[in-house]
Design an enzyme around this catalytic site. Structure first.
Site: not given
Length: 313
Positions: A125, A162, A164, A246
């Protein structure tokens, strides 16, 4: 050939506030799961410290200066609502950078067939001048640029599963026409980026949004229809994986319904691409995953595939 497991106990000194999902216990759970694997087909390596020269391949000096200045001597400092630094965070972040450059050096140097970096804080990120989403430096983008600039590769693929979107990796590789970045992720979800129309400066970004509550069948469908054909057309010389776990059905921060078998399938599919085009060269790094049991089991399953493929092909 073998698999390198690269980590460092300095990552346990990156301490987040009580109740924060990206916590020391994540790495402790992973260590316990991976210790049970033994050492057959595995080389355990302490992550070196990364260098500013490594980081400067994707971040400006102003970002390094800001992160360094923000590091507290004690206690915790919030960089935003989600991203925190403690006294040990800066060293842990530099270890994360070093882990990835070391992994690339070992794999491309023929010391090992593949590598997995079990590090924290994560990296995908972190944008050019913005730490966010628990991340300080863009570790996997740094690895990609290291492979291109130092080892002279022409085509590096970064695949992020992931839950996200890897907005930081996208930002850092947006203008890099020697790299292909592919992200599958739940949408809508933090950080709000990752739409299919975000394609990079030279068509080098491929985003594959997934609907909430989709599971393994949808994963296989988008990989077989979209992601794997794109990778095979690209013919990468190295495959890098942002391995966030996740998307697991038990994760508290998202709503996809994958399980360990789905992570195994995705890892095997990506390894098939690496075997076909990249001499089986794969470097993977830990990103998200916040249910401790699911994280530990999924990380172990991912590494077991790397060990098997690294040893037996």
């Amino acid at each position: 050939m073998t698999t390198a497991l690269i980590t460092h106990t300095d990552c346990l000194q990156h301490v987040t506030p009580s109740g924060h999902p990206e916590r020391v216990d994540r790495l402790m759970a992973i260590y316990a799961a991976l210790d049970a694997l033994g050492d057959d087909g595995l080389i355990r390596v302490d992550a070196p410290m990364g260098t500013d020269a490594d980081i400067l391949r994707v971040h400006p000096q102003a970002h390094i200066d800001a992160i360094t200045a923000a590091a507290p001597d004690s206690g915790s400092r919030a960089l935003d609502a989600d991203t925190h630094m403690s006294a040990g965070s800066l060293t842990a972040a530099y270890r994360g950078v070093g882990a990835m450059t070391k992994a690339v050096d070992m794999v491309l140097g023929g010391e090992v067939q593949n590598a997995f970096a079990a590090m924290r804080p994560p990296g995908h990120h972190a944008e050019k001048q913005t730490p966010m989403g628990f991340c300080l430096f863009g570790n996997i983008a740094i690895a990609a640029k290291h492979a291109l600039d130092v080892h002279g590769l022409s085509r590096v693929a970064v695949v992020d599963f992931d839950v996200h979107h890897g907005n930081g990796t996208q930002d850092l590789l947006w203008d890099e026409d020697r790299a292909l970045f592919i992200s599958s992720h739940q949408m809508p979800l933090y950080p709000g980026s990752g739409a299919a129309h975000e394609t990079g400066a030279s068509g080098n970004i491929l985003n594959v949004p997934l609907a909430a509550h989709s599971g393994g069948a949808e994963l296989r469908d988008v990989y077989e229809r979209v992601i794997l054909p794109a990778l095979n057309d690209y013919k990468p010389e190295l495959v890098l994986i942002s391995a966030g776990f996740d998307a697991h059905r038990n994760d508290p921060l998202a709503n996809l319904n994958w399980d360990e078998a789905d992570f195994v399938w995705a890892t095997q599919a990506l390894y098939d691409v690496a075997d076909t085009h990249a001499q089986g060269r794969v470097v993977s790094t830990l990103e998200g995953g916040y249910d401790l049991d699911a994280l530990a089991a999924s990380t172990r399953a991912h590494l077991e595939v790397l060990i098997k493929r690294g040893t037996h092909g």
